[in-house]
Write a protein that holds these residues in place. Structure first.
Motif, PDB file in Angstrom:
ATOM      1  N   LEU A 672      41.019  78.166  65.229  1.00  0.00           N
ATOM      2  CA  LEU A 672      39.940  77.706  64.346  1.00  0.00           C
ATOM      3  C   LEU A 672      38.774  77.160  65.164  1.00  0.00           C
ATOM      4  CD1 LEU A 672      39.174  77.314  61.366  1.00  0.00           C
ATOM      5  CD2 LEU A 672      40.146  75.017  61.513  1.00  0.00           C
ATOM      6  N   ASP A 673      37.559  77.631  64.815  1.00  0.00           N
ATOM      7  CA  ASP A 673      36.282  77.203  65.416  1.00  0.00           C
ATOM      8  C   ASP A 673      36.124  77.660  66.875  1.00  0.00           C
ATOM      9  OD1 ASP A 673      35.648  75.888  63.040  1.00  0.00           O
ATOM     10  OD2 ASP A 673      36.556  74.004  63.713  1.00  0.00           O
ATOM     11  N   SER A 674      37.010  78.485  67.404  1.00  0.00           N
ATOM     12  CA  SER A 674      36.855  78.960  68.788  1.00  0.00           C
ATOM     13  C   SER A 674      36.029  80.239  68.853  1.00  0.00           C
ATOM     14  CB  SER A 674      38.222  79.211  69.423  1.00  0.00           C
ATOM     15  OG  SER A 674      38.855  80.329  68.825  1.00  0.00           O
ATOM     16  N   ASN A 675      36.036  81.022  67.768  1.00  0.00           N
ATOM     17  CA  ASN A 675      35.313  82.290  67.696  1.00  0.00           C
ATOM     18  C   ASN A 675      35.747  83.264  68.782  1.00  0.00           C
ATOM     19  OD1 ASN A 675      33.517  83.914  66.285  1.00  0.00           O
ATOM     20  ND2 ASN A 675      31.816  83.466  67.692  1.00  0.00           N
ATOM     21  N   GLU A 676      36.967  83.138  69.275  1.00  0.00           N
ATOM     22  CA  GLU A 676      37.535  84.065  70.242  1.00  0.00           C
ATOM     23  C   GLU A 676      38.723  84.750  69.584  1.00  0.00           C
ATOM     24  OE1 GLU A 676      38.523  82.113  73.818  1.00  0.00           O
ATOM     25  OE2 GLU A 676      36.467  81.540  74.322  1.00  0.00           O
ATOM     26  N   TRP A 677      38.585  86.045  69.359  1.00  0.00           N
ATOM     27  CA  TRP A 677      39.596  86.796  68.616  1.00  0.00           C
ATOM     28  C   TRP A 677      40.497  87.556  69.571  1.00  0.00           C
ATOM     29  CZ3 TRP A 677      40.154  86.218  63.428  1.00  0.00           C
ATOM     30  CH2 TRP A 677      39.109  85.591  62.746  1.00  0.00           C
ATOM     31  N   GLU A 678      41.770  87.508  69.288  1.00  0.00           N
ATOM     32  CA  GLU A 678      42.768  88.228  70.075  1.00  0.00           C
ATOM     33  C   GLU A 678      43.581  89.119  69.139  1.00  0.00           C
ATOM     34  OE1 GLU A 678      43.210  88.336  73.266  1.00  0.00           O
ATOM     35  OE2 GLU A 678      41.696  86.824  73.767  1.00  0.00           O
ATOM     36  N   PRO A 679      43.903  90.342  69.577  1.00  0.00           N
ATOM     37  CA  PRO A 679      44.702  91.226  68.705  1.00  0.00           C
ATOM     38  C   PRO A 679      46.142  90.729  68.597  1.00  0.00           C
ATOM     39  CG  PRO A 679      44.379  92.237  70.842  1.00  0.00           C
ATOM     40  CD  PRO A 679      43.530  90.991  70.849  1.00  0.00           C
ATOM     41  N   CYS A 680      46.675  90.791  67.383  1.00  0.00           N
ATOM     42  CA  CYS A 680      48.083  90.443  67.176  1.00  0.00           C
ATOM     43  C   CYS A 680      48.983  91.648  67.385  1.00  0.00           C
ATOM     44  CB  CYS A 680      48.292  89.868  65.769  1.00  0.00           C
ATOM     45  SG  CYS A 680      47.403  88.330  65.490  1.00  0.00           S
ATOM     46  N   ASN A 681      48.450  92.840  67.185  1.00  0.00           N
ATOM     47  CA  ASN A 681      49.221  94.060  67.418  1.00  0.00           C
ATOM     48  C   ASN A 681      48.314  95.068  68.110  1.00  0.00           C
ATOM     49  OD1 ASN A 681      47.703  94.295  64.976  1.00  0.00           O
ATOM     50  ND2 ASN A 681      48.811  96.171  64.507  1.00  0.00           N
ATOM     51  N   ASN A 682      48.884  95.839  69.008  1.00  0.00           N
ATOM     52  CA  ASN A 682      48.129  96.873  69.710  1.00  0.00           C
ATOM     53  C   ASN A 682      48.537  98.270  69.285  1.00  0.00           C
ATOM     54  OD1 ASN A 682      46.249  95.733  71.941  1.00  0.00           O
ATOM     55  ND2 ASN A 682      48.091  94.479  72.076  1.00  0.00           N
ATOM     56  N   LYS A 683      49.372  98.338  68.255  1.00  0.00           N
ATOM     57  CA  LYS A 683      49.778  99.604  67.680  1.00  0.00           C
ATOM     58  C   LYS A 683      49.642  99.453  66.173  1.00  0.00           C
ATOM     59  CE  LYS A 683      53.809 102.700  67.446  1.00  0.00           C
ATOM     60  NZ  LYS A 683      55.209 102.860  67.891  1.00  0.00           N
ATOM     61  N   PRO A 684      48.929 100.348  65.497  1.00  0.00           N
ATOM     62  CA  PRO A 684      48.682 100.147  64.068  1.00  0.00           C
ATOM     63  C   PRO A 684      49.990 100.056  63.275  1.00  0.00           C
ATOM     64  CG  PRO A 684      47.330 101.927  64.937  1.00  0.00           C
ATOM     65  CD  PRO A 684      48.314 101.590  65.991  1.00  0.00           C
ATOM     66  N   VAL A 685      49.978  99.155  62.277  1.00  0.00           N
ATOM     67  CA  VAL A 685      51.119  99.036  61.371  1.00  0.00           C
ATOM     68  C   VAL A 685      50.699  99.591  60.023  1.00  0.00           C
ATOM     69  CG1 VAL A 685      52.117  97.089  62.584  1.00  0.00           C
ATOM     70  CG2 VAL A 685      50.470  96.660  60.789  1.00  0.00           C
TER      71      VAL A 685
END
Length: 1472
Positions: A672-685
């Motif tokens: 929250l409030d960091s504005n840095e997004w990281e992927p939770c999955n690298n293969k589509p579900v």
């Protein structure tokens, strides 16, 4: 079948005519030239085309007109395609066991001959001429058919051979099992053989495996036998035993790939041969269910499980679990299977699977994002299966270019044809912060390593048609993503795929099945000279803004030779058609068009062509607008995160409303409030719910989702509401294990076990329900308690005596009341009257370690006739039978806890407790849940600590705490309620129990358990001895002593100053020191210099000198806060006098060193050259400082032997001798003072010096060697320097040699020798030379015996003989001039001395010619010594070269001279 070709004749060229008789060949040539044969052939061909069948023989009524032929070729029944490739069989409907030219069997012909029809036909041919003509006609037709068949077979065979030679790659395909090996069950000591049939091109290599271990037939030749013949492979196992029960795998591999097939072999034993360690096998089934192997019901437990795993592309990870199967049978192996996303995985270059007997492991050798997913281990036994699953996440590898996108994934090949393949992939989740501009597709031909880029500009669509492929070649593909920052890593390569017609691929891979009774109708043969028709069903199958893909069907009359296609396009609204592929027509009924103007509309049509020409165009397609037909999906919505665990969150969302051909979703998370997004999955579900792992406990996250299909990635969904990462709270699971602890006439006391899942929050209480059971019929449930109870035991009252009841319990926490437990057994409400106690209850296990644990329980509610006076604990392994219970303690314990030790590490145990009173031992408690004796990683123990203030505390740290965890401290395993003696402090994951006033009443066992963890607990035993030790440490901390690194000491400094000092270990800036002498405080002044370095702790007192008044005791007193210490030093008597004397000496030394002085006094050293150097080191020298050398009081004049370099004075004595003995002195002096150094080199001093010189000489000596002379044998050694004073001793056989005229020693230069004259065998032995250096000396030895003596003696004899010969040789001693000049007429007389023994013979020569004595030349040899040469009157003819030659048996020698005769002037004038 009698009409089909045997396999060994189908592909041999000599099959056509070589076996024919000469008569048949002649007939064949005759009828090939006949016009009737040609016409018949054409007609037959036309008939074959009209029927659409390609058959090699004719049957029916026409064949019945042919006469029988004795020797006729067997017909073939092969069905071939347009390329003459065999695709099946063509079989006649009616078939006899024996064929004739008439088409009838022998039985049918006999029947026909007897029929009236046959009789009538015979009457028609009464004439012999007609019968002969008919028979000839039948033979001609039979020969014609035979010729057609031979020609066709030859053409097919030659075409096939040419096709294979020119297009080998088109036939290459992966191995395929035509017949797979079959599983077998055999008796022990029998043989079993596994068969399989494999085909592939190139021929596969076949390997057999047993339980994934390659079988070595060479190493086990008596056990295994492998055979491979005609693509049939077999494994024979000789005399099977029980160890041969396994899963066998046969692997076929060639350059196109690998394929495996499995079969199991089960070896059974007869009843009499059964292993006694195994239970007896049962037959049939029982009421309890299916019968398992050996009658055992297996229970499977998966422990030591792998958790959620995170990896990075390119890394290697292993997933493993320990599998416990009970009962444990020797050599029993369960079936181990691994799945990813419910898809069974097989061993490959990406996955290695291993089973070690109790541990299943799968290694992912090279991670790619395709490997991400839910991995499941499935363990299957005869009794069922157990599974365990956990997710594996694969992150992108580090990009070579900063902010480059991630690699694409899941590259696959679709719709492979002769010259193009469609490649698809999935977009990556990471775009590097900038949108992906597109993708590049690379191809690589199988067998090479060269990658070729297929598209010049990046394509955004995740699907691309690759053209320009070579038919029959196999390719691999990979994809790279690009954004404005750079290129991604390439994706994982696709599986190899061959560029070939799908029908060809199906035919090549199709199995050659045996005869099925069906007739395959093939397409007609190619017709030459016919233009093909129109293609059919032309349509646009795929359209993007980069390309358009067309597909169609070949024309109905495809039997045309070499059909290919031209594609034409037309802009909508015009009639102008433009051919697209002008240069090369396409072979596949698919085509991809590039370089179309985006937004324009086009129509398309296709023409067929072959060698005969270009056919009519197909019907044009509808106008198609160039653009992406597949739209990017709409953004998902309503993203809802839900708490799951302390490191994961469940995210759900509403699917995209507009999404065609959806591939899946990508989820991203951000603090929250960091504005840095990281992927939770690298293969589509492809679901709308996903568990995001790897989050930080206690942090708040927001989530967003986007959809993906081949067209691209959608916009992000709106962000979710923030959620804090912590374990979710739910209502608890139901309790279980309801038992009765006590029963009276109207009430029962129940107990139960805590739920296995408490819902993430503490259980606040329990609710009990009961119901009455009458004659097996249950009544309604009634509440036993309205308010919740915190204990796991409760007395249910108001029951009716002699009635039966059932009970259920529900647990409650802050989330609510959970579902009720299963109804208990039916209990009778009847008062207990037994004398022994009831069962203990509420058993708990704590402090589980690898070899111990602590068991707690509560005493029985029902005491029996007498009070309970002790407890017994029982133990057994979890899977052991009931008879395996054994006692832990032989003597009853009065406490309600017990530490069980000496457990087997990794063992799985259960426990129970029994209470006793005077009447005996009572009922057993319910057994605990199975407990594995293992110390969990990160386990910590309670640590005792005493702080600086002397406060004693117990400290416990837990690494697995949650926000809801609590530290619960107990004494003797009872929670501490009285805080008067203890103070408990908890902060974070650490807790501390402080003893307020430690005393004997605090002795006991202190334990701490952490709630909401996996049983984190520890204990500490505070015994009487430990308490005493802690109190001593506490006292030292309360009343501390300043530690000292060193006690008070004294040392002398420069100028003879005296330093008293000590060093404290640690003192603060507030520390102070008192200096005391004989109880009097010393202060800073002229006599005492005081210093205290607080950084180093060094305390010192310096005095310039010592006087008799300073004799006494010196003391340093230290104080630092409340810490104190002191150290004293007593200086009295001899100790003080010695110190005072040394101080005065040091003072004098300091004064001496104020002027020129000696740093090192005069000494000597011997150089390797045996020179003696006298030297001393001086200091504080000036230019006018003089250094004088003296020997025995006489000054040594300065010469080249004196030196002064780098503060060192030297005097070199090159060859020392006795004359150099004396007293040497060096005097330094200038205006500042004088210093003297003396060295006594007389007597002992000189002897020591010479011994050192001798030692150098001895060490320089060479090994003792042997040589021979004309007088005898000489032993010698060389030294680098010889001194006349050197003493050496020669030894023979370890005894000193007494010298004589025959044995002498001497020195020549640097050579020391021993001469043995006229040696004999008595002189053989060991000789040695010993150098005396006043110490141990040095000895060199040599062995003069054996071959060494023989060689030396032989050389002596040779030299002696040579010397004798040299002395006795004939010689011209002298007396002859070189040149004699004489006047004519004069007399010449020359005499020379001759020596030699025996007397030599003398010969005179003139100009190399012998001369004799006469009146003119008189030659004499007198006394054997003198030879004379006389010419009485010399004339001109006497000029020349003369020689005298002397000779005896030892040698010859000559002497030469020249005689020159001249004429005087007078005589010359007279002659004139």
């Amino acid at each position: 079948m009698s009409g089909s070709l045997p396999f060994y004749q189908k592909h041999h060229r000599h099959y056509d005519r070589d076996y024919r008789s000469k008569e048949t060949v002649s007939k064949l040539s005759q009828y090939q030239a006949s016009s009737r044969y040609t016409a018949g052939s054409s007609t037959s061909a036309a008939t074959s085309r009209s029927s659409g069948l390609n058959v090699s023989t004719h049957y029916g009524l026409e064949a019945s007109r042919l006469s029988p032929i004795l020797k006729r070729a067997k017909p073939t029944y092969l069905a071939v395609d347009k390329d003459h490739q065999i695709i099946g069989y063509v079989v006649p409907i009616f078939r006899g066991s024996q064929e004739f030219g008439t088409g009838f069997s022998s039985r049918e012909e006999a029947r026909v001959r007897d029929s009236s029809e046959y009789m009538a036909r015979r009457d028609l041919f009464t004439s012999g001429m007609e019968m002969e003509r008919s028979e000839q006609t039948s033979r001609r037709e039979a020969i014609r058919e035979t010729a057609e068949r031979i020609s066709l077979n030859k053409r097919i065979h030659e075409h096939g051979v040419h096709f294979k030679r020119m297009n080998e790659d088109s036939l290459m395909h992966t191995p395929e099992f035509v017949i797979k090996p079959r599983s077998h069950t055999v008796w022990e000591k029998q043989c079993v053989r596994l068969h399989c049939t494999v085909r592939g091109w190139p021929d596969p290599r076949v390997v057999w495996y047993k339980n994934n271990v390659a079988i070595d037939p060479v190493g086990h030749g008596d056990k295994y036998k492998l055979e491979s013949k005609y693509n049939m492979h077999s494994l024979e196992i000789n005399r099977c035993d029980f160890d041969d029960t396994a899963q066998y795998r046969v692997s076929a591999m060639n350059s196109k790939g690998e394929l495996s097939s499995f079969a199991s072999v089960v070896v059974k034993r007869f009843k009499g041969d059964m292993d006694e360690s195994l239970p007896s096998p049962r037959r049939g089934s029982t009421e309890d269910g299916p019968v398992c192997e050996y009658g055992v019901n297996f229970k499977t437990h998966i422990v030591d499980k792998f958790g959620v795993t995170f990896g990075r592309e390119g890394e290697t990870i292993s997933l493993g679990c320990t599998v416990i199967i009970s009962p444990a049978l020797h050599r029993y192996q369960p079936e181990i299977q691994w799945y990813r996303d419910d898809v069974l995985l097989s061993p490959s270059k990406w996955y290695n699977m291993h089973w070690s007997g109790d541990h299943a492991t799968m290694t992912l050798t090279h991670l790619n994002k395709e490997d991400e997913g839910l991995y499941t281990l499935r363990v299957t036994t005869k009794s069922g299966y157990e599974t365990y699953s956990a997710y594996v996440f694969v992150r992108d590898s580090e990009a070579e270019v900063e902010r480059a996108p991630g690699a694409p994934l899941d590259v696959r090949c679709l719709d492979a044809n002769k010259d193009y393949i469609i490649v698809t992939w999935k977009q990556p989740a990471v775009d590097g912060g900038d949108s992906i501009l597109g993708y590049f597709v690379d191809r690589c031909e199988v067998g090479t390593t060269h990658w070729v880029q297929c598209n010049d500009t990046p394509v955004k669509f995740a699907r691309f048609p690759v053209t320009g492929l070579v038919e029959g070649r196999s390719y691999m593909f990979r994809v790279r993503a690009v954004n404005q920052n750079g290129m991604s890593h390439p994706s994982r390569v696709s599986e190899p795929v061959a560029a070939m017609d799908p029908s060809d691929r199906a035919r090549i891979r199709g199995a050659s099945a045996p005869w099925t009774g069906q007739i395959i109708v093939t397409e007609e043969e190619p017709a030459e000279g016919i233009v093909p028709g129109r293609p059919l069903e032309l349509q646009v199958t795929e359209a993007t803004k980069n390309y358009v893909v067309l597909s169609w069907k070949p024309p109905g009359d495809k039997g045309l030779e070499g059909v290919m296609y031209y594609v034409e396009k037309c802009v909508a609204g015009s009639d102008t058609w433009q051919r697209v592929n002008t240069e090369i027509p396409v072979k596949s009924p698919r085509f991809a068009l590039f370089d179309l103007a985006e937004g324009n509309s086009y129509s398309f049509r296709v023409r067929c062509c072959n060698a005969a020409g270009v056919g009519e165009p197909s019907d044009p397609t509808e106008a198609s607008t160039v653009g992406d037909k597949l739209d990017i999906p709409s953004a998902p919505s309503k993203v809802v995160p839900i708490r799951n665990t302390d490191t994961s969150v469940v995210v759900s969302w509403q699917a995209s409303s507009e999404a065609k051909e959806l591939v899946g979703y990508y989820i991203e998370a951000s603090v929250l409030d960091s504005n840095e997004w990281e992927p939770c999955n690298n293969k589509p579900v492809n679901v709308t719910r996903f568990i995001c792992h790897g989050l930080t406990t206690g942090e708040k996250y927001v989530f967003r989702v986007r959809a993906v299909n081949a067209a691209g990635l959608s916009q992000f969904s709106p962000e979710s509401e923030p959620v804090e990462v912590k374990a979710a709270i739910a209502s608890p699971a139901p309790p279980y294990g309801i038992t009765v602890l006590e029963c009276v006439f109207d009430s029962m006391v129940l107990s139960w076990k805590q739920p296995t899942f408490i819902g993430g929050a503490d259980i606040t209480g329990y609710f009990v329900d009961y119901r009455e059971v009458i004659d097996g019929v249950t009544g309604k449930w009634h509440e036993a308690n309205i308010r919740s109870i915190s204990e796991r035991a409760y007395r249910v009252s108001d029951l009716k005596e002699k009635r039966k009841y059932q009970f259920q319990v529900r647990a409650a926490n802050m989330a609510g009341v959970g579902i009720p437990s299963l109804p208990s057994d039916t209990f009778l409400c009847e008062e207990w009257t037994i004398a022994v106690p009831g069962p203990p209850h509420d058993l708990q296990v704590r402090e589980v370690r690898s070899d111990s644990l602590v068991l707690l329980w509560k005493p029985p509610v029902y005491q029996g006739r007498d009070p309970v006076n002790g407890f017994y604990i029982d133990i057994k392994e979890a899977d052991a039978p009931v008879e395996a219970w054994k006692g832990v303690n032989t003597k009853a314990t009065e406490k309600t806890f017990f530490k069980i030790k000496n457990l087997k590490e990794g063992g799985n145990f259960v426990f129970r407790v029994r209470a006793q009173n005077k009447a005996g031992v009572g009922q057993t408690s319910e057994e605990t849940e199975p407990v594995i004796a293992v110390t969990k990683p990160g386990t910590k123990e309670i640590a005792v600590d005493v702080d600086d203030d002397g406060i004693i505390s117990l400290n416990f740290e837990c690494c697995d705490t949650t926000p809801d965890s609590k530290f619960v401290w107990s004494k003797d395993y009872e929670e501490i309620a009285d805080t008067s003696r203890l103070t408990i402090e908890t902060k974070g994951n650490k807790s501390k129990t402080i003893f307020n006033t430690p005393a004997e009443e605090d002795i006991g066992i202190y334990s701490c358990i952490v709630t909401h963890t996996d049983g984190a607990s520890s204990s500490y035993t505070l015994s009487e001895e430990e308490l005493k030790r802690l109190l001593e440490v506490s006292h030292d901390h309360k009343f501390p002593v300043i530690p000292l690194k060193s006690e008070l000491a004294v040392e002398l400094l420069e100028k003879g100053k005296v330093r008293f000092w000590l060093q404290a270990d640690k003192m603060s800036a507030n520390g102070k020191v008192d200096y005391i002498f004989n109880d009097n405080l010393i202060s800073q002044g002229d006599k005492y210099k005081l210093n205290f370095d607080k950084n180093t702790g060094v305390i010192e007192m310096i005095m310039d000198s010592l006087t008799p008044a300073d004799e006494g005791t010196f003391t340093f007193k230290l104080q630092d806060g409340k810490a104190t210490n002191q150290s004293s030093l007593v200086l009295i008597g001899d100790v003080f006098k010695e110190l005072q004397k040394e101080s005065e000496f040091q003072m004098k030394e300091w004064v001496r060193k104020q002027g020129p002085h000696f740093i090192e006094y005069l000494g000597y050293e011997v150089t390797p050259e045996c020179c003696v150097v006298l030297k001393c080191k001086v200091g504080n020298m000036k230019k006018d400082t003089s250094a004088l050398w003296y020997k025995d009081g006489h000054e040594i004049k300065a010469d080249e032997n004196l030196g002064f370099t780098e503060g060192v004075l030297k005097l070199e004595i090159a060859q020392i001798s006795k004359k150099d003995s004396g007293v040497y002195e060096v005097v330094l002096k200038d205006d500042r003072g004088k210093d003297t150094s003396t060295l006594n080199l007389t007597d002992k001093g000189f002897k020591d010096l010479m011994n050192e010189v001798f030692s150098f000489i001895a060490n320089s000596s060479t090994p003792l060697k042997i040589t021979s002379t004309e007088n005898g044998i000489r032993l010698y050694t060389f030294v680098s320097y010889y001194n006349d004073l050197l003493q050496v001793t020669w030894h023979y056989k370890d005894s000193a040699i007494s010298f004589s005229d025959r044995i002498k020693s001497g020195v020549v230069g640097e050579q020391l020798w021993l001469q043995i004259s006229e040696p004999s065998e008595k002189d053989m032995g060991k000789y040695a030379i010993e150098f005396n250096d006043g110490k141990g000396g040095l000895r060199r030895t040599v062995e003069l015996s054996g071959q060494a003596f023989d060689d030396a003696f032989a050389e002596f004899q040779r030299l002696k003989a040579a010397a004798i010969a040299e002395r006795s040789r004939a010689r011209v001693a002298g007396g002859l001039p070189d040149v004699v000049t004489i006047q004519e007429g004069k007399a010449l007389n020359l005499t020379c001395n001759i020596s030699g023994d025996p007397v030599p013979e003398v010969t005179w020569l003139k100009n190399d010619r012998e001369i004799t004595s006469d009146e003119h030349c008189i030659l004499k040899f007198e006394s054997g010594k003198f030879a004379s040469f006389t010419i009485t009157g010399v004339n001109i003819s006497d000029s020349g070269k003369y020689s005298i030659l002397v000779k005896n048996k030892y040698g010859t020698e000559s002497g030469d001279f020249t005689v020159s005769v001249f004429i005087s002037e007078e005589a010359a004038s007279k002659k004139k």
